[in-house]
Design an enzyme around this catalytic site. Structure first.
Site, short mmCIF file in Angstrom:
data_model
loop_
_atom_site.label_atom_id
_atom_site.label_comp_id
_atom_site.label_asym_id
_atom_site.label_seq_id
_atom_site.Cartn_x
_atom_site.Cartn_y
_atom_site.Cartn_z
N ALA A 122 -9.26 -20.99 -26.36
CA ALA A 122 -9.75 -21.87 -25.31
C ALA A 122 -8.83 -23.08 -25.17
O ALA A 122 -7.94 -23.31 -25.99
CB ALA A 122 -11.18 -22.31 -25.62
N GLY A 130 -10.85 -17.43 -28.14
CA GLY A 130 -11.26 -16.75 -26.92
C GLY A 130 -10.35 -15.61 -26.55
O GLY A 130 -10.78 -14.64 -25.91
N GLU A 173 -11.60 -12.73 -28.49
CA GLU A 173 -12.85 -12.29 -27.87
C GLU A 173 -12.59 -11.55 -26.56
O GLU A 173 -13.26 -10.56 -26.25
CB GLU A 173 -13.75 -13.50 -27.64
CG GLU A 173 -14.26 -14.10 -28.94
CD GLU A 173 -14.94 -15.44 -28.76
OE1 GLU A 173 -16.04 -15.63 -29.31
OE2 GLU A 173 -14.36 -16.32 -28.08
N GLU A 182 -12.04 -20.87 -34.85
CA GLU A 182 -12.88 -21.97 -34.38
C GLU A 182 -13.42 -22.83 -35.53
O GLU A 182 -13.63 -24.04 -35.38
CB GLU A 182 -14.06 -21.43 -33.56
CG GLU A 182 -13.67 -20.83 -32.21
CD GLU A 182 -13.32 -19.36 -32.27
OE1 GLU A 182 -13.27 -18.73 -31.21
OE2 GLU A 182 -13.13 -18.83 -33.39
#
Length: 257
Positions: free
Chosen positions: A65, A108, A111, A131
């Protein structure tokens, strides 16, 4: 078809969807996710497209992100930021998506790759959910998809340490389908997409639905859904053509009907 953050190229029945934010290692800002959702929705209704290949560049598939945009966010900011809706729109596509991953697939980005149907990894690929090092945790499916892909204990290690694994480690753990030389990763993904695109589209779509539906539910629910989709295929022209071609010892001509 292109966007500042996402570029789409059509190659016969295969669509190449490229993340295009190289200066930020393709970090998944809200703008990038919005552009990707728009691209996926446009391709979802394009009847000429039968499979997608999602890729970044050789440095990064997507490096997570946009931390700069998140650093001062409040829970309400996260709630109202719309990113959850972007993710839901992306994975609403009803066509096979193959991730071609080179370089970083962190946070992300990992993911995003895990949400695809198949992952082809370059030897340079690195996968991580880092994270925890920022005082947060995965929030776009990482805790759930990673555990289903590699098992609870390996997922625990990756998520609680935030440390990356190599492409070969990802292959051994069951996270990726293939590892190929870095210069071959996009070509390998396209070749696989072309193979899938040559199969009867309705059968591909219903088989994919059954796999995804059952994977997230009980065995009995999955079996019932599978059987329903199986029966439906006997009402398609492609089923008649496929079986006739087999009996007549010729190549089938699938039309997606």
């Amino acid at each position: 078809m292109s966007d500042d953050f996402v570029k789409v190229e059509l190659s016969g029945p295969v669509a190449l969807v490229g993340l295009n934010r190289p200066e930020k290692l393709n970090a998944l800002s809200p703008e990038v996710l919005s552009a990707l959702a728009d691209a996926f929705e446009a391709l979802s209704v394009n009847q000429a497209v039968r499979a997608l290949v999602l890729h970044g560049d050789q440095r990064a598939f997507a490096a997570g992100a946009d931390i700069q945009a998140m650093a001062q966010a409040s829970p309400v900011d996260i709630l109202e930021g719309g990113t959850r809706d972007y993710w839901l729109r992306i994975w609403a596509i009803d066509k096979p998506v193959i991730a071609a991953v080179a370089g970083f697939a962190f946070g992300g980005g990992c993911e995003l790759a895990m949400g695809c149907d198949i992952i082809i990894a370059a030897e340079s690929a690195r996968f991580a959910q880092p994270e925890i090092k920022l005082g947060i945790m995965p929030g776009a499916g990482g805790t759930q998809r990673l555990a289903r892909a590699v098992g609870l204990h390996r997922a625990m290690e990756m998520i609680l340490t935030g440390e990356p694994i190599t492409a070969q480690e990802a292959l051994a753990a069951g996270l990726v389908n293939q590892v190929v030389p870095s210069e071959r990763v996009l070509d390998a993904a396209i070749e696989l997409a072309e193979t899938i695109a040559a199969r009867p589209p309705v059968a591909v779509r219903l088989a994919r639905q059954a796999l995804r539906y059952g994977f997230e539910r009980t065995m009995q629910e999955g079996l019932e859904f599978e059987r329903r989709n199986y029966r439906m295929l006997y009402d398609t022209e492609d089923q008649k053509e496929g079986m006739a071609a087999f009996l007549e010892k010729r190549a089938p001509n699938f039309k997606g009907k």
